[in-house]
Design a protein around this motif. Structure first.
Motif, PDB file in Angstrom:
ATOM      1  N   MET A  45       0.848  -1.212   0.000  1.00 16.01           N
ATOM      2  CA  MET A  45       0.000   0.000   0.000  1.00 16.01           C
ATOM      3  C   MET A  45       0.876   1.252   0.000  1.00 16.01           C
ATOM      4  N   GLU A  46       1.948   1.215   0.785  1.00 17.90           N
ATOM      5  CA  GLU A  46       2.883   2.345   0.807  1.00 17.90           C
ATOM      6  C   GLU A  46       3.468   2.578  -0.590  1.00 17.90           C
ATOM      7  N   ALA A  47       3.802   1.489  -1.265  1.00 16.95           N
ATOM      8  CA  ALA A  47       4.401   1.594  -2.602  1.00 16.95           C
ATOM      9  C   ALA A  47       3.375   2.155  -3.604  1.00 16.95           C
ATOM     10  N   VAL A  48       2.114   1.766  -3.456  1.00 17.93           N
ATOM     11  CA  VAL A  48       1.074   2.322  -4.342  1.00 17.93           C
ATOM     12  C   VAL A  48       0.980   3.833  -4.116  1.00 17.93           C
ATOM     13  N   LYS A  49       0.970   4.227  -2.828  1.00 21.85           N
ATOM     14  CA  LYS A  49       0.894   5.662  -2.490  1.00 21.85           C
ATOM     15  C   LYS A  49       2.070   6.415  -3.103  1.00 21.85           C
ATOM     16  N   LYS A  50       3.247   5.836  -2.905  1.00 22.32           N
ATOM     17  CA  LYS A  50       4.483   6.476  -3.364  1.00 22.32           C
ATOM     18  C   LYS A  50       4.523   6.618  -4.884  1.00 22.32           C
ATOM     19  N   SER A  51       3.903   5.663  -5.574  1.00 26.15           N
ATOM     20  CA  SER A  51       3.940   5.682  -7.038  1.00 26.15           C
ATOM     21  C   SER A  51       3.198   6.899  -7.601  1.00 26.15           C
ATOM     22  N   GLY A  52       2.257   7.404  -6.831  1.00 24.53           N
ATOM     23  CA  GLY A  52       1.500   8.573  -7.284  1.00 24.53           C
ATOM     24  C   GLY A  52       0.551   8.265  -8.434  1.00 24.53           C
ATOM     25  N   LYS A  53       0.406   7.000  -8.787  1.00 23.95           N
ATOM     26  CA  LYS A  53      -0.440   6.638  -9.944  1.00 23.95           C
ATOM     27  C   LYS A  53      -1.919   6.616  -9.569  1.00 23.95           C
ATOM     28  N   SER A  54      -2.220   6.210  -8.333  1.00 24.23           N
ATOM     29  CA  SER A  54      -3.618   6.163  -7.899  1.00 24.23           C
ATOM     30  C   SER A  54      -3.797   7.097  -6.714  1.00 24.23           C
ATOM     31  N   GLN A  55      -4.975   7.681  -6.654  1.00 28.32           N
ATOM     32  CA  GLN A  55      -5.292   8.485  -5.485  1.00 28.32           C
ATOM     33  C   GLN A  55      -5.909   7.567  -4.435  1.00 28.32           C
ATOM     34  N   ILE A  56      -5.447   7.689  -3.209  1.00 32.11           N
ATOM     35  CA  ILE A  56      -5.930   6.785  -2.151  1.00 32.11           C
ATOM     36  C   ILE A  56      -7.078   7.449  -1.396  1.00 32.11           C
ATOM     37  N   ILE A  57      -8.164   6.733  -1.256  1.00 32.43           N
ATOM     38  CA  ILE A  57      -9.341   7.274  -0.569  1.00 32.43           C
ATOM     39  C   ILE A  57      -9.527   6.563   0.773  1.00 32.43           C
ATOM     40  N   THR A  58      -9.588   7.350   1.835  1.00 27.04           N
ATOM     41  CA  THR A  58      -9.868   6.783   3.157  1.00 27.04           C
ATOM     42  C   THR A  58     -11.327   7.105   3.484  1.00 27.04           C
ATOM     43  N   LEU A  59     -12.050   6.121   3.981  1.00 22.10           N
ATOM     44  CA  LEU A  59     -13.470   6.348   4.278  1.00 22.10           C
ATOM     45  C   LEU A  59     -13.641   6.902   5.687  1.00 22.10           C
ATOM     46  N   SER A  60     -14.591   7.829   5.834  1.00 19.22           N
ATOM     47  CA  SER A  60     -14.928   8.303   7.180  1.00 19.22           C
ATOM     48  C   SER A  60     -15.776   7.218   7.846  1.00 19.22           C
ATOM     49  N   GLU A  61     -15.962   7.317   9.146  1.00 19.42           N
ATOM     50  CA  GLU A  61     -16.786   6.339   9.867  1.00 19.42           C
ATOM     51  C   GLU A  61     -18.196   6.285   9.271  1.00 19.42           C
ATOM     52  N   ALA A  62     -18.742   7.454   8.946  1.00 14.29           N
ATOM     53  CA  ALA A  62     -20.119   7.519   8.405  1.00 14.29           C
ATOM     54  C   ALA A  62     -20.174   6.840   7.033  1.00 14.29           C
ATOM     55  N   GLU A  63     -19.157   7.060   6.226  1.00 11.51           N
ATOM     56  CA  GLU A  63     -19.131   6.420   4.894  1.00 11.51           C
ATOM     57  C   GLU A  63     -19.018   4.894   5.030  1.00 11.51           C
ATOM     58  N   LYS A  64     -18.169   4.474   5.934  1.00 12.87           N
ATOM     59  CA  LYS A  64     -17.990   3.020   6.147  1.00 12.87           C
ATOM     60  C   LYS A  64     -19.314   2.391   6.588  1.00 12.87           C
ATOM     61  N   LYS A  65     -20.024   3.108   7.413  1.00 13.65           N
ATOM     62  CA  LYS A  65     -21.317   2.618   7.901  1.00 13.65           C
ATOM     63  C   LYS A  65     -22.286   2.405   6.731  1.00 13.65           C
ATOM     64  N   GLU A  66     -22.238   3.312   5.784  1.00 14.68           N
ATOM     65  CA  GLU A  66     -23.114   3.180   4.601  1.00 14.68           C
ATOM     66  C   GLU A  66     -22.782   1.924   3.806  1.00 14.68           C
ATOM     67  N   TRP A  67     -21.485   1.653   3.648  1.00 15.03           N
ATOM     68  CA  TRP A  67     -21.058   0.431   2.937  1.00 15.03           C
ATOM     69  C   TRP A  67     -21.589  -0.794   3.685  1.00 15.03           C
ATOM     70  N   LYS A  68     -21.426  -0.766   5.012  1.00 17.07           N
ATOM     71  CA  LYS A  68     -21.849  -1.922   5.815  1.00 17.07           C
ATOM     72  C   LYS A  68     -23.357  -2.134   5.687  1.00 17.07           C
ATOM     73  N   LYS A  69     -24.084  -1.045   5.720  1.00 19.49           N
ATOM     74  CA  LYS A  69     -25.549  -1.123   5.624  1.00 19.49           C
ATOM     75  C   LYS A  69     -25.974  -1.735   4.287  1.00 19.49           C
ATOM     76  N   ALA A  70     -25.282  -1.334   3.233  1.00 17.40           N
ATOM     77  CA  ALA A  70     -25.630  -1.846   1.896  1.00 17.40           C
ATOM     78  C   ALA A  70     -25.254  -3.320   1.761  1.00 17.40           C
ATOM     79  N   LEU A  71     -24.237  -3.754   2.509  1.00 19.67           N
ATOM     80  CA  LEU A  71     -23.680  -5.096   2.275  1.00 19.67           C
ATOM     81  C   LEU A  71     -24.141  -6.185   3.240  1.00 19.67           C
ATOM     82  N   VAL A  72     -24.722  -5.781   4.363  1.00 24.44           N
ATOM     83  CA  VAL A  72     -25.035  -6.787   5.387  1.00 24.44           C
ATOM     84  C   VAL A  72     -26.027  -7.842   4.893  1.00 24.44           C
ATOM     85  N   LYS A  73     -26.897  -7.462   3.989  1.00 24.79           N
ATOM     86  CA  LYS A  73     -27.907  -8.433   3.533  1.00 24.79           C
ATOM     87  C   LYS A  73     -27.285  -9.625   2.775  1.00 24.79           C
ATOM     88  N   VAL A  74     -26.064  -9.456   2.303  1.00 26.64           N
ATOM     89  CA  VAL A  74     -25.396 -10.569   1.613  1.00 26.64           C
ATOM     90  C   VAL A  74     -25.262 -11.770   2.578  1.00 26.64           C
TER      91      VAL A  74
END
Ligand code: LMR
Length: 334
Positions: A278-307
């Motif tokens: 992950m550090e090497a990906v960051k360093k490469s500068g090729k992709s932008q890294i997105i960190t999720l906030s707690e609220a955003e993560k909660k939305e993912w969990k809500k959408a996925l729990v039914k699986v």
């Protein structure tokens, strides 16, 4: 003259039997990832230990990066005995008829390696490996990779961002459902074809632990990587049962010891390998890294729990419940 040729043949046969007795037992170990990954390094470590401890009676030939077989072919080849050892990801056992292994694909079922190890290092994991025997396969160990990130050419922050995207998955029905729950269109594709699939736009994005993303250079053709940790990817090391049972008992014992130690090694390095990637990906500068906030993560969990509930019947309700019990996971709390 006749006698002479008889003697000659006998000597020649004797010699070749002698040579055969000394020929090493060859174990072909095929896998689909780069050498510089937790699985790639684990396989090399097994080779080293196995060859050392059997004092050359066994030769392990490791074929990395799908050079011998791709995902689907390798499973067939193992059952036919054309290859002896594999370490497919747990998401690839469904087509064998072992849908229970897809329990590891359930979104957010494990929060950490420590939780996961309660399963892979305990009776539930052993029970899963045992189920493979009826398919002519022996499960020797679980090897870790890590927790997955999502990547695409657009930022993936909320489930709404997934709408209509074509996302590459492994051959797991749970992963198919996971992508659909997010509003994306899943496409099964062999690992060896993912880079090109992303580059040419056959698929828009994918998921994998950082070690696979980085070593396959996927980050060079994906503009955004989201640190979602939404699921786990790991392996079962498996062998052709007939081959393994047919090994001389002392050799098999030495190989079991080598596997035990290679497993510890692979599992010890998995997290640091993924952190470094992950550090090497960051360093490469090729992709932008997105960190999720707690609220955003909660939305993912809500959408996925039914699986979890949607796939309980196929995977096994009791198995899922027994894992929840071990790890303290509660879907109601997602
Ligand atoms: C994948 O196909 O994405 C992974 O299973 C590859 C691997 O073996 O880690």
């Amino acid at each position: 003259m006749k006698l002479k040729s008889l003697v000659f043949t006998a000597v020649a046969l004797g010699l070749s039997f002698g040579a055969m007795a000394q020929a090493p037992i060859v174990i072909k170990f095929s896998h689909v990832v780069a050498v510089d990954t937790p699985k790639g390094k684990g396989a090399e470590q097994f080779k080293k230990l196995a060859e050392e401890r059997t004092k050359g009676r066994v030769k392990v030939e490791v074929y990395a990066n799908s050079t011998l077989y791709k995902d689907k072919e390798e499973m067939e080849a193992l059952q036919l005995g054309s290859v002896h050892m594999l370490a497919p990801s747990l998401a690839k056992f469904g087509p064998l008829g072992a849908r229970e292994f897809e329990v590891f694909d359930l979104p957010y079922i494990f929060d950490s390696y420590a939780e996961l190890h309660k399963i892979t290092g305990g009776p539930i994991g052993q029970g899963l490996l045992k189920k493979l025997e009826s398919k002519g396969i022996l499960g020797l160990a679980f090897w870790d990779n890590g927790f997955k990130v999502m990547s695409a050419n657009k930022p993936l922050k909320t489930p709404a961002d997934f709408k209509g995207l074509k996302l590459r998955i492994q051959s797991s029905k749970v992963l198919d459902a996971q992508m659909r729950a997010l509003g994306a269109n899943p496409q099964v594709m062999a690992f060896s074809e993912v880079y090109q699939g992303l580059q040419t736009g056959v698929v828009d994005g994918t998921e994998n632990p950082p070690s696979n993303l980085y070593t396959q250079k996927m980050h060079e053709v994906q503009k955004f990587v989201t640190l979602s940790d939404h699921g786990y990817l790991g392996y079962a090391v498996i062998v052709n049962k007939k081959f393994w049972d047919g090994l001389p008992a002392d050799v098999r014992g030495q190989l079991e010891g080598a596997m035990k130690d290679a497993t510890k090694y692979a599992n010890d390095i998995a997290k640091q390998e993924n952190d470094a990637a992950m550090e090497a990906v960051k360093k490469s500068g090729k992709s932008q890294i997105i960190t999720l906030s707690e609220a955003e993560k909660k939305e993912w969990k809500k959408a996925l729990v039914k699986v979890h509930s949607d796939h309980a019947d196929k995977i096994g309700k009791d198995l899922i419940q027994s894992i929840y019990k071990e790890t303290g996971f509660d879907p109601a709390k997602l």
